[in-house]
Design a protein around this motif. Structure first.
Motif, PDB file in Angstrom:
ATOM      1  N   GLY A  48       0.800  -1.221   0.000  1.00 33.79           N
ATOM      2  CA  GLY A  48       0.000   0.000   0.000  1.00 33.79           C
ATOM      3  C   GLY A  48       0.828   1.263   0.000  1.00 33.79           C
ATOM      4  N   GLY A  49       2.116   1.145   0.271  1.00 34.16           N
ATOM      5  CA  GLY A  49       3.021   2.283   0.192  1.00 34.16           C
ATOM      6  C   GLY A  49       3.575   2.510  -1.195  1.00 34.16           C
ATOM      7  N   GLU A  50       3.076   1.726  -2.166  1.00 28.78           N
ATOM      8  CA  GLU A  50       3.388   1.898  -3.590  1.00 28.78           C
ATOM      9  C   GLU A  50       4.877   1.733  -3.907  1.00 28.78           C
ATOM     10  OE1 GLU A  50       0.742   5.025  -5.619  1.00 28.78           O
ATOM     11  OE2 GLU A  50       0.598   5.610  -3.500  1.00 28.78           O
ATOM     12  N   PHE A  51       5.567   0.905  -3.132  1.00 31.92           N
ATOM     13  CA  PHE A  51       7.001   0.732  -3.364  1.00 31.92           C
ATOM     14  C   PHE A  51       7.292   0.270  -4.785  1.00 31.92           C
ATOM     15  CE2 PHE A  51       5.978  -3.714  -2.584  1.00 31.92           C
ATOM     16  CZ  PHE A  51       6.872  -4.396  -3.387  1.00 31.92           C
ATOM     17  N   CYS A  52       6.363  -0.493  -5.352  1.00 28.08           N
ATOM     18  CA  CYS A  52       6.605  -1.088  -6.667  1.00 28.08           C
ATOM     19  C   CYS A  52       6.678  -0.051  -7.783  1.00 28.08           C
ATOM     20  CB  CYS A  52       5.523  -2.113  -6.987  1.00 28.08           C
ATOM     21  SG  CYS A  52       3.837  -1.483  -6.878  1.00 28.08           S
ATOM     22  N   HIS A  53       6.173   1.163  -7.536  1.00 25.57           N
ATOM     23  CA  HIS A  53       6.170   2.213  -8.556  1.00 25.57           C
ATOM     24  C   HIS A  53       7.167   3.328  -8.252  1.00 25.57           C
ATOM     25  CE1 HIS A  53       1.774   0.932  -9.565  1.00 25.57           C
ATOM     26  NE2 HIS A  53       2.670   0.118 -10.062  1.00 25.57           N
ATOM     27  N   LEU A  54       8.040   3.086  -7.292  1.00 25.72           N
ATOM     28  CA  LEU A  54       9.011   4.098  -6.869  1.00 25.72           C
ATOM     29  C   LEU A  54      10.422   3.701  -7.281  1.00 25.72           C
ATOM     30  CD1 LEU A  54       7.609   4.564  -3.267  1.00 25.72           C
ATOM     31  CD2 LEU A  54       7.638   6.367  -5.003  1.00 25.72           C
ATOM     32  N   SER A  55      11.251   4.685  -7.528  1.00 21.83           N
ATOM     33  CA  SER A  55      12.668   4.421  -7.794  1.00 21.83           C
ATOM     34  C   SER A  55      13.376   4.087  -6.481  1.00 21.83           C
ATOM     35  CB  SER A  55      13.323   5.642  -8.436  1.00 21.83           C
ATOM     36  OG  SER A  55      13.425   6.702  -7.489  1.00 21.83           O
ATOM     37  N   THR A  56      14.563   3.522  -6.604  1.00 27.42           N
ATOM     38  CA  THR A  56      15.361   3.221  -5.418  1.00 27.42           C
ATOM     39  C   THR A  56      15.657   4.496  -4.628  1.00 27.42           C
ATOM     40  OG1 THR A  56      16.357   1.280  -6.451  1.00 27.42           O
ATOM     41  CG2 THR A  56      17.555   2.264  -4.611  1.00 27.42           C
ATOM     42  N   ALA A  57      15.983   5.576  -5.332  1.00 25.59           N
ATOM     43  CA  ALA A  57      16.275   6.842  -4.646  1.00 25.59           C
ATOM     44  C   ALA A  57      15.056   7.356  -3.893  1.00 25.59           C
ATOM     45  CB  ALA A  57      16.750   7.883  -5.659  1.00 25.59           C
ATOM     46  N   GLN A  58      13.882   7.249  -4.501  1.00 27.75           N
ATOM     47  CA  GLN A  58      12.660   7.689  -3.820  1.00 27.75           C
ATOM     48  C   GLN A  58      12.388   6.835  -2.586  1.00 27.75           C
ATOM     49  OE1 GLN A  58      10.145   7.373  -7.399  1.00 27.75           O
ATOM     50  NE2 GLN A  58       9.460   9.466  -6.979  1.00 27.75           N
ATOM     51  N   ARG A  59      12.586   5.549  -2.698  1.00 24.57           N
ATOM     52  CA  ARG A  59      12.336   4.671  -1.565  1.00 24.57           C
ATOM     53  C   ARG A  59      13.259   5.008  -0.391  1.00 24.57           C
ATOM     54  NH1 ARG A  59      11.839  -1.368  -4.015  1.00 24.57           N
ATOM     55  NH2 ARG A  59      11.511  -1.862  -1.810  1.00 24.57           N
ATOM     56  N   LYS A  60      14.503   5.304  -0.693  1.00 28.07           N
ATOM     57  CA  LYS A  60      15.426   5.691   0.374  1.00 28.07           C
ATOM     58  C   LYS A  60      15.011   7.020   0.996  1.00 28.07           C
ATOM     59  CE  LYS A  60      19.515   3.253  -1.386  1.00 28.07           C
ATOM     60  NZ  LYS A  60      20.883   3.397  -1.938  1.00 28.07           N
ATOM     61  N   GLU A  61      14.590   7.981   0.175  1.00 24.77           N
ATOM     62  CA  GLU A  61      14.149   9.271   0.694  1.00 24.77           C
ATOM     63  C   GLU A  61      12.951   9.100   1.616  1.00 24.77           C
ATOM     64  OE1 GLU A  61      12.305  13.542  -0.901  1.00 24.77           O
ATOM     65  OE2 GLU A  61      12.216  11.743  -2.164  1.00 24.77           O
ATOM     66  N   ILE A  62      11.992   8.303   1.184  1.00 22.27           N
ATOM     67  CA  ILE A  62      10.764   8.100   1.966  1.00 22.27           C
ATOM     68  C   ILE A  62      11.076   7.387   3.281  1.00 22.27           C
ATOM     69  CG2 ILE A  62       8.566   6.842   1.992  1.00 22.27           C
ATOM     70  CD1 ILE A  62       8.615   7.381  -1.166  1.00 22.27           C
ATOM     71  N   ALA A  63      11.894   6.334   3.218  1.00 21.83           N
ATOM     72  CA  ALA A  63      12.244   5.607   4.441  1.00 21.83           C
ATOM     73  C   ALA A  63      12.943   6.523   5.437  1.00 21.83           C
ATOM     74  CB  ALA A  63      13.133   4.414   4.096  1.00 21.83           C
ATOM     75  N   ALA A  64      13.899   7.307   4.946  1.00 23.55           N
ATOM     76  CA  ALA A  64      14.649   8.191   5.843  1.00 23.55           C
ATOM     77  C   ALA A  64      13.739   9.236   6.471  1.00 23.55           C
ATOM     78  CB  ALA A  64      15.780   8.873   5.073  1.00 23.55           C
ATOM     79  N   PHE A  65      12.860   9.843   5.671  1.00 18.50           N
ATOM     80  CA  PHE A  65      11.969  10.866   6.219  1.00 18.50           C
ATOM     81  C   PHE A  65      11.024  10.273   7.261  1.00 18.50           C
ATOM     82  CE2 PHE A  65       7.866  12.958   6.351  1.00 18.50           C
ATOM     83  CZ  PHE A  65       8.247  14.252   6.699  1.00 18.50           C
ATOM     84  N   CYS A  66      10.431   9.146   6.933  1.00 19.15           N
ATOM     85  CA  CYS A  66       9.445   8.553   7.853  1.00 19.15           C
ATOM     86  C   CYS A  66      10.093   8.147   9.170  1.00 19.15           C
ATOM     87  CB  CYS A  66       8.772   7.363   7.190  1.00 19.15           C
ATOM     88  SG  CYS A  66       7.689   7.795   5.813  1.00 19.15           S
ATOM     89  N   LEU A  67      11.256   7.530   9.100  1.00 14.05           N
ATOM     90  CA  LEU A  67      11.928   7.113  10.327  1.00 14.05           C
ATOM     91  C   LEU A  67      12.336   8.313  11.167  1.00 14.05           C
ATOM     92  CD1 LEU A  67      13.951   4.213   8.746  1.00 14.05           C
ATOM     93  CD2 LEU A  67      12.327   3.960  10.633  1.00 14.05           C
ATOM     94  N   GLN A  68      12.761   9.364  10.512  1.00 19.54           N
ATOM     95  CA  GLN A  68      13.124  10.577  11.244  1.00 19.54           C
ATOM     96  C   GLN A  68      11.899  11.180  11.926  1.00 19.54           C
ATOM     97  OE1 GLN A  68      14.361  14.038   8.903  1.00 19.54           O
ATOM     98  NE2 GLN A  68      15.918  14.501  10.444  1.00 19.54           N
ATOM     99  N   HIS A  69      10.761  11.174  11.209  1.00 19.59           N
ATOM    100  CA  HIS A  69       9.564  11.787  11.781  1.00 19.59           C
ATOM    101  C   HIS A  69       8.961  10.932  12.906  1.00 19.59           C
ATOM    102  CE1 HIS A  69       6.278  14.632  11.907  1.00 19.59           C
ATOM    103  NE2 HIS A  69       5.450  13.602  11.998  1.00 19.59           N
ATOM    104  N   VAL A  70       8.990   9.630  12.744  1.00 17.47           N
ATOM    105  CA  VAL A  70       8.491   8.760  13.816  1.00 17.47           C
ATOM    106  C   VAL A  70       9.328   8.947  15.074  1.00 17.47           C
ATOM    107  CG1 VAL A  70       8.167   6.362  14.560  1.00 17.47           C
ATOM    108  CG2 VAL A  70       7.489   7.056  12.254  1.00 17.47           C
ATOM    109  N   ALA A  71      10.626   9.074  14.889  1.00 17.82           N
ATOM    110  CA  ALA A  71      11.553   9.394  15.983  1.00 17.82           C
ATOM    111  C   ALA A  71      11.424   8.434  17.164  1.00 17.82           C
ATOM    112  CB  ALA A  71      11.340  10.835  16.446  1.00 17.82           C
ATOM    113  N   GLY A  72      11.259   7.138  16.847  1.00 13.27           N
ATOM    114  CA  GLY A  72      11.258   6.139  17.899  1.00 13.27           C
ATOM    115  C   GLY A  72       9.971   6.013  18.677  1.00 13.27           C
ATOM    116  N   ARG A  73       8.912   6.720  18.271  1.00  7.62           N
ATOM    117  CA  ARG A  73       7.661   6.648  19.031  1.00  7.62           C
ATOM    118  C   ARG A  73       7.026   5.267  18.981  1.00  7.62           C
ATOM    119  NH1 ARG A  73       4.303  11.536  16.620  1.00  7.62           N
ATOM    120  NH2 ARG A  73       5.711  11.227  14.824  1.00  7.62           N
ATOM    121  N   VAL A  74       7.153   4.591  17.852  1.00 11.68           N
ATOM    122  CA  VAL A  74       6.667   3.214  17.698  1.00 11.68           C
ATOM    123  C   VAL A  74       7.674   2.467  16.822  1.00 11.68           C
ATOM    124  CG1 VAL A  74       4.209   3.794  17.926  1.00 11.68           C
ATOM    125  CG2 VAL A  74       5.282   3.773  15.645  1.00 11.68           C
TER     126      VAL A  74
END
Length: 299
Positions: A48-74
């Protein structure tokens, strides 16, 4: 560590703008929404995160942003699947360095693989990473089941493969994984993939689910899990019947990415409903169908 992988881990959609670029404010709102509604963790860059339609660079950007924003909350699982072993490892190392709690790996798709090839792929990925690895079985989309024998062998021989998301429209398949693997590894985490099998999976000895419906109707799957933990099967039945009313959503469009985003928007979360090509956004008629399905929820 494994004790944190229980409960509801919604597959969070990737929020993008009309050009298909990551919408950071919208993604942040989406993350805060699922955490605020009681998610035990989340999955980023799943189906559902549409990984299959994303480039490798986009996937890395999204993972990094999300993990930074979650900031260990869950705890956060990051989907790292790719048809090739090398790119899967590359994405896994990036997720690990960015702070993922674990990675989720659907089996390679397009080329049909032998049992031995699938086993070696997963072993190589797991041995290349220090983070926890979860299998992801979704034969309807990959064209091939990981296979019960391969799942059992991986659980027995590869220590940092610690669980599975079993997205298969047959609860007996999940039951058989539990019966086989828990006989020698009772802490192996079993997540349901299909929302409607969450309760069945829990009753059989599983640990939780990765339900997309949580993104727009969190009270239902949260309610099922909490009722199960409290041994309140009456409430679990009521929530399960409500969940059944949402199941037609998945059949409205292929892929279902736009359906989920539209349902989230209609539930009151201010996000873009744009999807990544070649997926198409919902037209007005299907948007109204989503609205009508959501109107049947009475909780």
């Amino acid at each position: 560590m494994l004790s944190s992988f229980k409960g509801i881990f919604p597959p969070v959609p990737t929020i993008v703008d009309e050009l298909g670029n990551l919408d950071k404010p919208g993604m942040a709102r989406m993350i805060d929404h699922v955490i605020g509604n009681g998610a035990d963790g989340m999955l980023i860059l799943g189906s559902g995160g549409e990984f299959c339609h994303l480039s490798t660079a986009q996937r890395k950007e999204i993972a990094a942003f999300c993990l930074q924003h979650v900031a260990g909350r869950v705890p956060v699982l990051v989907g790292i699947a790719s048809p090739g072993t090398a790119e899967t490892i590359e994405l896994g190392r990036h997720a690990q360095q960015a702070g993922a709690s674990g990675v989720l790996v659907v089996n390679p798709y397009y080329a049909k693989l032998s049992d031995e090839a699938r086993f070696i792929h997963y072993r190589r990925v797991a041995e290349s990473l220090e983070t926890l690895v979860f299998l992801y079985n979704f034969p309807d989309l990959t064209g091939q089941d990981i296979g019960l024998d391969t799942i059992t062998r991986l659980a027995r021989e590869v220590p940092n493969i610690v669980g599975i998301k079993d997205t298969i429209d047959n609860i007996s398949h999940t039951r058989e994984i539990i019966n086989r693997v828990h006989a020698f590894r009772p802490d192996f985490i079993i997540f349901s993939g299909y929302d409607e099998y969450l309760l069945d999976t829990l009753l059989l000895g599983g640990h939780g689910g990765i339900p997309a419906t949580f993104n727009f109707a969190p009270q239902i799957t949260r309610g099922i899990y909490d009722a199960f933990v409290c041994n309140d099967l009456y409430s679990a039945r009521v929530f399960q019947q409500q969940l059944a009313k949402l199941s037609p959503l998945y059949a409205l469009e292929q892929p279902f990415f736009g359906v989920i985003k539209t349902a989230i928007k209609l539930s009151g979360v201010d996000i873009s409903t744009a999807v990544i090509p070649p997926a198409l956004p919902l037209d007005n008629e299907k948007t109204e169908q989503v609205r009508n399905i959501l109107a049947h929820i009475t909780l």
